[in-house]
Motif scaffolding. Structure first.
Motif, PDB file in Angstrom:
ATOM      1  N   LYS A 307       0.806  -1.223   0.000  1.00 59.42           N
ATOM      2  CA  LYS A 307       0.000   0.000   0.000  1.00 59.42           C
ATOM      3  C   LYS A 307       0.841   1.275   0.000  1.00 59.42           C
ATOM      4  O   LYS A 307       0.491   2.258  -0.660  1.00 59.42           O
ATOM      5  CB  LYS A 307      -0.986   0.001   1.173  1.00 59.42           C
ATOM      6  N   HIS A 308       1.958   1.278   0.737  1.00 59.78           N
ATOM      7  CA  HIS A 308       2.804   2.471   0.722  1.00 59.78           C
ATOM      8  C   HIS A 308       3.466   2.668  -0.637  1.00 59.78           C
ATOM      9  O   HIS A 308       3.700   3.804  -1.066  1.00 59.78           O
ATOM     10  CB  HIS A 308       3.863   2.386   1.822  1.00 59.78           C
ATOM     11  N   ALA A 323      -2.558   5.606   2.012  1.00 61.78           N
ATOM     12  CA  ALA A 323      -2.674   4.263   2.571  1.00 61.78           C
ATOM     13  C   ALA A 323      -3.668   4.287   3.726  1.00 61.78           C
ATOM     14  O   ALA A 323      -3.664   5.212   4.536  1.00 61.78           O
ATOM     15  CB  ALA A 323      -1.302   3.783   3.044  1.00 61.78           C
ATOM     16  N   TYR A 325      -4.853   3.423   7.246  1.00 61.10           N
ATOM     17  CA  TYR A 325      -4.154   3.081   8.478  1.00 61.10           C
ATOM     18  C   TYR A 325      -5.150   2.631   9.548  1.00 61.10           C
ATOM     19  O   TYR A 325      -6.214   3.234   9.701  1.00 61.10           O
ATOM     20  CB  TYR A 325      -3.399   4.303   9.016  1.00 61.10           C
ATOM     21  N   ASN A 326      -4.747   1.603  10.291  1.00 60.48           N
ATOM     22  CA  ASN A 326      -5.461   1.323  11.530  1.00 60.48           C
ATOM     23  C   ASN A 326      -4.828   2.163  12.640  1.00 60.48           C
ATOM     24  O   ASN A 326      -3.874   2.913  12.403  1.00 60.48           O
ATOM     25  CB  ASN A 326      -5.467  -0.179  11.855  1.00 60.48           C
ATOM     26  N   THR A 327      -5.342   2.065  13.863  1.00 60.83           N
ATOM     27  CA  THR A 327      -4.854   2.954  14.916  1.00 60.83           C
ATOM     28  C   THR A 327      -3.396   2.677  15.289  1.00 60.83           C
ATOM     29  O   THR A 327      -2.676   3.603  15.666  1.00 60.83           O
ATOM     30  CB  THR A 327      -5.742   2.845  16.163  1.00 60.83           C
ATOM     31  N   GLU A 329      -1.041   1.832  13.195  1.00 61.00           N
ATOM     32  CA  GLU A 329      -0.232   2.472  12.158  1.00 61.00           C
ATOM     33  C   GLU A 329      -0.231   3.991  12.309  1.00 61.00           C
ATOM     34  O   GLU A 329       0.793   4.640  12.057  1.00 61.00           O
ATOM     35  CB  GLU A 329      -0.757   2.055  10.781  1.00 61.00           C
ATOM     36  N   VAL A 330      -1.360   4.566  12.719  1.00 64.89           N
ATOM     37  CA  VAL A 330      -1.400   6.012  12.962  1.00 64.89           C
ATOM     38  C   VAL A 330      -0.457   6.382  14.102  1.00 64.89           C
ATOM     39  O   VAL A 330       0.335   7.328  14.016  1.00 64.89           O
ATOM     40  CB  VAL A 330      -2.838   6.468  13.295  1.00 64.89           C
ATOM     41  N   ASP A 333       3.246   6.121  13.017  1.00 66.48           N
ATOM     42  CA  ASP A 333       3.610   6.689  11.719  1.00 66.48           C
ATOM     43  C   ASP A 333       4.824   7.608  11.843  1.00 66.48           C
ATOM     44  O   ASP A 333       4.798   8.562  12.626  1.00 66.48           O
ATOM     45  CB  ASP A 333       2.419   7.466  11.160  1.00 66.48           C
TER      46      ASP A 333
END
Length: 457
Positions: A307-308, A323, A325-327, A329-330, A333
Motif C-alpha cells: 500500500k505504501h 494508505a 491506516y489502523n490505529t 499504524e497512525v 507513523d
C-alpha cells in the motif's frame, strides 16, 4: 518564558465526556487557566476507560485514557452544585473568571440557578458557552444528545453505507469533534469581542447545527435542485476513480481520488501500463459511466503492490492517494514522529508513560512548555478554595465534611474491561498488539520507533 497567547484568561469548565473538554483543551494548551468542575455524585464519565494495560487499579477514575487525552493542562476541582454552598462557591469563582463553558442540556444549569442571566449579574462581562445537543431553544432543547444520536439527525448516518444496504454509524462519533472545534473558535471570537467592546457574551451552540453545517454539499444538492442524495459507498457521483482498493498484504488498502481529467492523465503516466490508457476513460464522463470497470482494473493493479508503494508512486505523479491506516499504524507513523505530533507524558503508576497528541495547530514564535497532566479527581480543591478564594483550613475541612467538595467520587463509573483476546476471537478487534509499548517507545525495549517525542458529549 514568554507568556502564552491566552495567559491571564480563566475558564470554568463544568463539562464532560468529549465535545466540551476537547473544545477547551487547545485553550488550556495555549495558556488559559482552566478549572474543570466535577462532583462526587457525577464525575466525568470519560474517566473510566480505557484502563491502562486493560487492568483496573486502585483509583481507576484517575486512569482512563480518554479523560487524560482531553483534559491535559487543566486544574480540577469537585463541587456539588446541588447544594446551596456549592452554588455560592461556583458564583464566587465566576466573579474572578472570564469564561464559563458547559455541555449539559439547557435545563440543568437553569435548574441550578446558574444559567447566563444569573451569571451575568455576578460578573457583567462574563462569557458563557452553552454547548448543547440541540441548542437552548426549540422543541428539542432538552433532549439528551450523544454523538450517535446526533449524527442520525444531522443526515450523516443516512448518507453513510453502501448503495444496496442500510445506513451505518461511522467508526467514530464525528459530531463530537465538530461541536468541539466550533466551541473553541466561538470562545475566541467572544474574547475578541469583549476586548474591543468590554461586553460579555452568551454563546448558544447547537451541536446538531454544527453537524448539519458540515454536510453542506449534500444539503446544497437539495436546496438547489430538490435532490436527496443516497448512500454511495465509496463512490462519488461526479468522479472516478474514487474509492478504496485492496493491496498486497493482510487487510491492506489505499484510497485513490481523481477529480479531473488532468489528474487521470497523471495516474495513467504513474501506472505506466496499457490497461490505464483506454481512450474511453480519458474523460470524467467516460470513467463515471464505466465506474465498475475502472475500479476493477485499478483493484487488480493495486493488489500486486504494497500500500505504501502505491501511495508514494501515485503521489509522486500528482495523484491524491493515501494508505489506509489502523490505529496502530497512525500511532507509529514516522510522519507524525518527524513533526512531533505525539509526545510522551509521564503519568503516575499504574498509567506510566503514554503518548498524547499535540494541539491541532502550532503558532510561530510561541514556545509551549511540556503539557501538564490531566487533574486527578479533586486534585486542585486546595489551590482553588484555599489559595484562590481565600478559605481557611477550617472552612475547607467543613466543605469536605458537608460533602460539598471531595477527592474521591461516590460513583467511580468504571466497569471491568473486556478481555482483548476474547474480543479478538469474536472479531471485535482487528489485532491485539502485545508489543505495543515497545512500538510506542514507552518501554525499556529498544530498536522500535516511538511516535515522536449524561451530558451532551
Amino acid at each position: 518564558m514568554t507568556p502564552l497567547p491566552l495567559s491571564g484568561i480563566r475558564i470554568i469548565e463544568p463539562g464532560q465526556v468529549w465535545a466540551l473538554p476537547y473544545a477547551i483543551s487547545p485553550l488550556a494548551a495555549y495558556g488559559a487557566e482552566v478549572i474543570k468542575v466535577e462532583s462526587a455524585r457525577r464525575p466525568d464519565s470519560s474517566r473510566g476507560s480505557p484502563q491502562p494495560d486493560n487492568l483496573v487499579g486502585e483509583q481507576p477514575w484517575n486512569d482512563g485514557g480518554t479523560y487524560h487525552e482531553a483534559n491535559r493542562n487543566k486544574l480540577g476541582i469537585s463541587l456539588d452544585l446541588n447544594t446551596e454552598r456549592g452554588k455560592e462557591l461556583f458564583k464566587e469563582i465566576v466573579s474572578i473568571s472570564d469564561v464559563v463553558a458547559q455541555n449539559f442540556p439547557p435545563r440543568v444549569m437553569r435548574n441550578f440557578g446558574l444559567d447566563y442571566p444569573v451569571l451575568r449579574d455576578v460578573k457583567p462581562d462574563i462569557i458563557v458557552l452553552d454547548s448543547t445537543a440541540y441548542g437552548s431553544s426549540g422543541p428539542w432543547q432538552n433532549y439528551i444528545g450523544y454523538g450517535s444520536s446526533l449524527q442520525a439527525v444531522t443526515g450523516l448516518t443516512y448518507l453513510t453505507g453502501y448503495e444496496d444496504g442500510g445506513p451505518i454509524q461511522g467508526g467514530i462519533l464525528f459530531n463530537d469533534t465538530l461541536g468541539a472545534l466550533n466551541a473553541t473558535y466561538a470562545i475566541l471570537l467572544a474574547l475578541a469581542h469583549r476586548e474591543r467592546t468590554g461586553q460579555g457574551q452568551w454563546i448558544d451552540l447547537s451541536q446538531y447545527e454544527a453537524g448539519v453545517a458540515h454536510l453542506g454539499e449534500a444539503f446544497m444538492e437539495y436546496e438547489m435542485n430538490g435532490v436527496v442524495p443516497s448512500r454511495r459507498g465509496n463512490s462519488h457521483p461526479d468522479h472516478a476513480p474514487y474509492g478504496v482498493y485492496r493491496c498486497a498484504g493482510e487487510d491492506a488498502w489505499v484510497a485513490i481520488t481523481v477529480t479531473s481529467d488532468a489528474e487521470w492523465s497523471n495516474l495513467v503516466r504513474a501506472v505506466g501500463e496499457p490497461w490505464a490508457s483506454r481512450r474511453d476513460w480519458e474523460t470524467a464522463e467516460g470513467r463515471v459511466s464505466q465506474r465498475q470497470e475502472v475500479d476493477d482494473a485499478i483493484g487488480i493493479w493495486t493488489a500486486t503492490l504494497e500500500k505504501h508503494e502505491v501511495m508514494h508512486l501515485l503521489q509522486a505523479g500528482g495523484v491524491a492517494c493515501g494508505a489506509l491506516y489502523n490505529t496502530r499504524e497512525v500511532a507509529t507513523d514516522p510522519h507524525h514522529g518527524d513533526r512531533g505530533f505525539f509526545s510522551i507524558s509521564q503519568h503516575p503508576s499504574p498509567v506510566g508513560p503514554r503518548p498524547h497528541s499535540a494541539p491541532l495547530f502550532g503558532l510561530t514564535g510561541v514556545d509551549r512548555p511540556p503539557d501538564g497532566l490531566a487533574p486527578r479527581f479533586g486534585e486542585f480543591n486546595g489551590r482553588v478554595f484555599r489559595e484562590l478564594l481565600g478559605r481557611t483550613q477550617t472552612e475547607f475541612d467543613e466543605l469536605i465534611d458537608q460533602k460539598v467538595i471531595a477527592d474521591i467520587p461516590a460513583n467511580p463509573g468504571v466497569t471491568p474491561p473486556p478481555d482483548p483476546k476474547g474480543l479478538l476471537q469474536m472479531g471485535f478487534l482487528a489485532e491485539y498488539d502485545v508489543d505495543y509499548k515497545a512500538r510506542l517507545g514507552i518501554s525499556a525495549a529498544t530498536g522500535d520507533e516511538s511516535p515522536g517525542d449524561q451530558p451532551n458529549d
